[in-house]
Write a protein that holds these residues in place. Structure first.
Motif, mmCIF file in Angstrom:
data_model
loop_
_atom_site.group_PDB
_atom_site.id
_atom_site.type_symbol
_atom_site.label_atom_id
_atom_site.label_comp_id
_atom_site.label_asym_id
_atom_site.label_seq_id
_atom_site.Cartn_x
_atom_site.Cartn_y
_atom_site.Cartn_z
ATOM 1 N N PRO A 63 6.158 13.569 -13.684
ATOM 2 C CA PRO A 63 6.255 14.843 -14.409
ATOM 3 C C PRO A 63 4.951 15.617 -14.562
ATOM 4 N N MET A 64 3.817 14.963 -14.426
ATOM 5 C CA MET A 64 2.557 15.683 -14.576
ATOM 6 C C MET A 64 1.542 15.198 -13.557
ATOM 7 N N ALA A 65 0.563 16.029 -13.285
ATOM 8 C CA ALA A 65 -0.488 15.647 -12.346
ATOM 9 C C ALA A 65 -1.289 14.491 -12.930
ATOM 10 N N GLY A 66 -1.715 13.587 -12.072
ATOM 11 C CA GLY A 66 -2.512 12.447 -12.515
ATOM 12 C C GLY A 66 -2.232 11.229 -11.662
ATOM 13 N N ARG A 67 -2.823 10.125 -12.083
ATOM 14 C CA ARG A 67 -2.651 8.874 -11.347
ATOM 15 C C ARG A 67 -1.513 8.057 -11.949
ATOM 16 N N TYR A 68 -0.701 7.511 -11.067
ATOM 17 C CA TYR A 68 0.430 6.678 -11.465
ATOM 18 C C TYR A 68 0.260 5.294 -10.859
ATOM 19 N N GLN A 69 0.626 4.295 -11.636
ATOM 20 C CA GLN A 69 0.590 2.911 -11.167
ATOM 21 C C GLN A 69 2.013 2.458 -10.869
ATOM 22 N N VAL A 70 2.206 1.961 -9.659
ATOM 23 C CA VAL A 70 3.495 1.417 -9.250
ATOM 24 C C VAL A 70 3.340 -0.098 -9.266
ATOM 25 N N GLU A 105 0.858 -1.186 0.000
ATOM 26 C CA GLU A 105 0.000 0.000 0.000
ATOM 27 C C GLU A 105 0.891 1.231 0.000
ATOM 28 N N PRO A 106 0.404 2.318 -0.591
ATOM 29 C CA PRO A 106 1.240 3.524 -0.603
ATOM 30 C C PRO A 106 1.329 4.124 0.799
ATOM 31 N N VAL A 107 2.501 4.599 1.170
ATOM 32 C CA VAL A 107 2.660 5.295 2.440
ATOM 33 C C VAL A 107 1.940 6.633 2.359
ATOM 34 N N ASN A 108 2.094 7.302 1.227
ATOM 35 C CA ASN A 108 1.420 8.564 0.970
ATOM 36 C C ASN A 108 0.755 8.445 -0.403
ATOM 37 N N PRO A 109 -0.565 8.232 -0.468
ATOM 38 C CA PRO A 109 -1.213 8.026 -1.759
ATOM 39 C C PRO A 109 -1.285 9.266 -2.641
ATOM 40 N N GLN A 110 -0.924 10.428 -2.088
ATOM 41 C CA GLN A 110 -0.961 11.670 -2.852
ATOM 42 C C GLN A 110 0.319 12.454 -2.588
ATOM 43 N N MET A 111 0.932 12.948 -3.654
ATOM 44 C CA MET A 111 2.176 13.709 -3.517
ATOM 45 C C MET A 111 2.272 14.727 -4.632
ATOM 46 N N LYS A 112 3.151 15.697 -4.450
ATOM 47 C CA LYS A 112 3.334 16.727 -5.476
ATOM 48 C C LYS A 112 4.073 16.144 -6.672
ATOM 49 N N LYS A 113 3.662 16.581 -7.857
ATOM 50 C CA LYS A 113 4.354 16.158 -9.075
ATOM 51 C C LYS A 113 5.739 16.777 -9.089
ATOM 52 N N GLY A 114 6.641 16.177 -9.859
ATOM 53 C CA GLY A 114 7.973 16.741 -9.989
ATOM 54 C C GLY A 114 9.019 15.685 -10.266
ATOM 55 N N ASP A 115 10.266 16.135 -10.329
ATOM 56 C CA ASP A 115 11.403 15.239 -10.548
ATOM 57 C C ASP A 115 11.958 14.800 -9.198
ATOM 58 N N LYS A 148 11.631 -6.043 -9.108
ATOM 59 C CA LYS A 148 11.065 -5.434 -10.314
ATOM 60 C C LYS A 148 10.141 -4.299 -9.897
ATOM 61 N N THR A 149 10.374 -3.121 -10.468
ATOM 62 C CA THR A 149 9.501 -1.974 -10.224
ATOM 63 C C THR A 149 9.247 -1.254 -11.541
ATOM 64 N N ARG A 150 8.082 -0.674 -11.612
ATOM 65 C CA ARG A 150 7.717 0.120 -12.783
ATOM 66 C C ARG A 150 6.745 1.188 -12.323
ATOM 67 N N VAL A 151 6.917 2.394 -12.820
ATOM 68 C CA VAL A 151 5.990 3.485 -12.544
ATOM 69 C C VAL A 151 5.526 4.026 -13.887
ATOM 70 N N ASP A 152 4.212 4.048 -14.090
ATOM 71 C CA ASP A 152 3.660 4.574 -15.332
ATOM 72 C C ASP A 152 2.287 5.193 -15.063
ATOM 73 N N ALA A 202 2.174 -6.711 -7.024
ATOM 74 C CA ALA A 202 1.121 -5.754 -6.698
ATOM 75 C C ALA A 202 1.159 -4.583 -7.660
ATOM 76 N N LYS A 203 0.019 -3.940 -7.770
ATOM 77 C CA LYS A 203 -0.107 -2.689 -8.513
ATOM 78 C C LYS A 203 -0.728 -1.691 -7.547
ATOM 79 N N VAL A 204 0.039 -0.657 -7.227
ATOM 80 C CA VAL A 204 -0.365 0.357 -6.262
ATOM 81 C C VAL A 204 -0.589 1.665 -7.017
ATOM 82 N N ILE A 205 -1.666 2.351 -6.716
ATOM 83 C CA ILE A 205 -1.975 3.616 -7.389
ATOM 84 C C ILE A 205 -1.660 4.787 -6.448
ATOM 85 N N VAL A 206 -0.933 5.759 -6.982
ATOM 86 C CA VAL A 206 -0.673 7.018 -6.274
ATOM 87 C C VAL A 206 -1.099 8.153 -7.186
#
Length: 130
Positions: free
Chosen positions: A100-107, A31-41, A65-69, A122-126
């Motif tokens: 890089p942009m606001a929106g939902r990301y799948q980890v 599960e995400p520790v923080n399901p919402q965060m500021k966009k950025g690098d 194995k990790t992937r963020v998209d 697992a697939k976690v959404i932030v």
């Protein structure tokens, strides 16, 4: 009396062995520790791995194995590089990535838990906000 006690002890042992044998990758959850965060690098994204049966954190997993998209928003091709960071808390796994942009990301994560023959996936959404 001793025979009844022995029978009960054997039954209890078999019951525990059966439940341990039925344990599997589905007994763990990310599960995400923080399901919402500021966009950025170079955003720090952290997930917590827990054992569903005990509720305890799992700190000895090897995440291989990790992937963020942005698949949840229909942009799976918007993939960001992921780099593991040192853990600061038991059962919490942190990564550096770009959102890089606001929106939902799948980890998407694949991990090996010590003593567990199956791979935990697992697939976690932030959500990245402005």
């Amino acid at each position: 009396m001793l025979a009844k006690f022995s029978t009960a002890a054997v039954a209890a042992t078999l019951s525990l062995a059966a439940s341990a044998a039925m344990a599997g990758a589905d007994d763990y959850t990310f599960e995400p520790v923080n399901p919402q965060m500021k966009k950025g690098d170079d955003v720090t994204l952290a997930v917590r791995l827990t054992n569903k049966q005990t509720g305890k954190p799992v700190s000895d997993a090897v995440i291989f194995k990790t992937r963020v998209d942005m698949a949840p928003d229909g942009m799976a091709e918007m993939e960001s590089a992921v780099a593991a960071l040192p853990s600061k808390e038991p059962g919490v796994y942190a990564f550096k990535t770009d959102l890089p942009m606001a929106g939902r990301y799948q980890v998407t994560l694949s991990a090996k838990v010590q003593g567990e023959p199956e791979t935990v996936t697992a697939k976690v959404i932030v959500t990245a906000i402005k």
